[in-house]
Enzyme design. Structure first.
Site, PDB file in Angstrom:
ATOM      1  N   GLU A  57       0.850  -1.182   0.000  1.00 32.18           N
ATOM      2  CA  GLU A  57       0.000   0.000   0.000  1.00 32.18           C
ATOM      3  C   GLU A  57       0.889   1.237   0.000  1.00 32.18           C
ATOM      4  O   GLU A  57       1.725   1.418   0.891  1.00 32.18           O
ATOM      5  CB  GLU A  57      -0.912   0.025   1.229  1.00 32.18           C
ATOM      6  CG  GLU A  57      -1.978  -1.053   1.217  1.00 32.18           C
ATOM      7  CD  GLU A  57      -2.904  -1.005   2.410  1.00 32.18           C
ATOM      8  OE1 GLU A  57      -3.867  -1.803   2.439  1.00 32.18           O
ATOM      9  OE2 GLU A  57      -2.674  -0.183   3.327  1.00 32.18           O
ATOM     10  N   GLU A 111      -5.624   8.611  10.870  1.00 35.58           N
ATOM     11  CA  GLU A 111      -4.187   8.404  10.950  1.00 35.58           C
ATOM     12  C   GLU A 111      -3.641   8.934  12.270  1.00 35.58           C
ATOM     13  O   GLU A 111      -3.949  10.054  12.685  1.00 35.58           O
ATOM     14  CB  GLU A 111      -3.466   9.115   9.789  1.00 35.58           C
ATOM     15  CG  GLU A 111      -3.987   8.771   8.407  1.00 35.58           C
ATOM     16  CD  GLU A 111      -3.764   7.324   8.001  1.00 35.58           C
ATOM     17  OE1 GLU A 111      -3.337   6.518   8.846  1.00 35.58           O
ATOM     18  OE2 GLU A 111      -4.030   6.990   6.843  1.00 35.58           O
TER      19      GLU A 111
END
Length: 292
Positions: A43, A54
């Site tokens: 990824e 995040e």
């Protein structure tokens, strides 16, 4: 659509790095080191200035990448320059995908505003991604209810669309995600934001059980940082593990200490091997079905 093949024979190790962190050339070496270490899918983060879900580790990586000059077009160049033989997934935010066609036409052809509007939407981005070798997308901020245009573009160009399923995702929302997912489903191992942890969350087995009716590979992420973690996750029934923050931490620490890029790449490759081997051990340690 080809991401499922990475899970066909054994549990997949799926690492994440932000493309361009801390700079273009070093980042190429770091991604290639993950492939050398046994990655089955990689990824690649295309940074966006306002990420969600995040933790600080990934946020800092995104800042370094943006400051080094990473843009969507530079990202596509990065993918073309990579020397790896594993499938690549673009992890980014829908705003960048949706606006790409409009920004391209404004900068390249100077067409009238009415024409640029017709270029907006996910199709130009997906077409370019397919052209450079991207095989799928993870788009954390795209609700399944609004994913139709991106799903259609992915179908047109033969790319997969991966959804993130949280421990709280259930009912109609889960069904809508699973109707549109392809390649693999990203199973969020715990609530909260990304970041390496010292333990494996008990919610993982519950999440995998909820997804057992759907025939698509299940890769578990959020918090995995050791081979033992990977072993435990796969032994509990996962088809693969997704690891980001633990790898990004290596990049960040090496960058802060001024370590040579070659040493950082070696450390990334070493951790990648540990994680892949842990996943393989987990497959061997799964409970065997009772014979009747």
């Amino acid at each position: 659509m080809g991401l499922e093949r990475a899970f066909a024979d054994e549990p997949a190790f799926v690492p994440y790095l932000a493309a361009g962190d801390p700079n273009y050339e070093d980042s190429l070496a770091y991604v290639e080191a993950l492939a050398e270490g046994g990655a089955d899918v990689i990824e690649l983060g295309l940074p966006f200035s306002e990420p969600i879900a995040e933790g600080k580790t990934i946020q800092d990586a995104i800042v370094r990448s943006l400051e080094s000059g990473m843009t969507p077009d530079r990202f596509f160049e990065f993918v073309e320059d990579l020397d790896v033989d594993v499938p690549l997934v673009c992890m980014t935010y829908y705003n960048l995908i949706y606006q790409y066609g409009g920004s391209e036409s404004r900068s390249d052809s100077g067409t009238a505003s009415g024409d640029t509007a017709s270029q907006e939407g996910p199709r130009p981005f997906v077409e370019k991604a397919a052209d450079v070798g991207i095989e799928g997308f993870v788009v954390p901020d795209l609700p399944a209810e609004e994913a139709g245009p991106l799903r259609e573009a992915c179908d047109e160009f033969g790319l997969d669309l991966v959804f993130i399923v949280a421990p709280t995702t259930r009912g109609e929302r889960l069904e809508r995600m699973m109707e549109q997912v392809s390649g693999y489903v990203y199973v969020q191992a715990r609530l909260g934001v990304t970041g390496a942890r010292d333990d494996v969350d008990d919610a993982t087995e519950d999440s995998l059980a909820r997804l057992s009716d759907w025939d698509v590979p299940k890769a578990v992420g959020f918090g995995i940082k050791t081979g033992d973690h990977a072993e435990e996750i796969v032994a509990s029934g996962a088809d693969g593990v997704i690891v980001g923050s633990a790898l990004v931490d290596i990049v960040a620490e090496g960058y802060e200490h001024g370590d040579p890029a070659g040493e950082i790449a070696d450390e990334l490759e070493q951790l990648a091997r540990e994680l892949k081997q842990g996943a393989l051990r987990g497959a061997q340690n799964r409970p065997q079905p009772e014979r009747t």
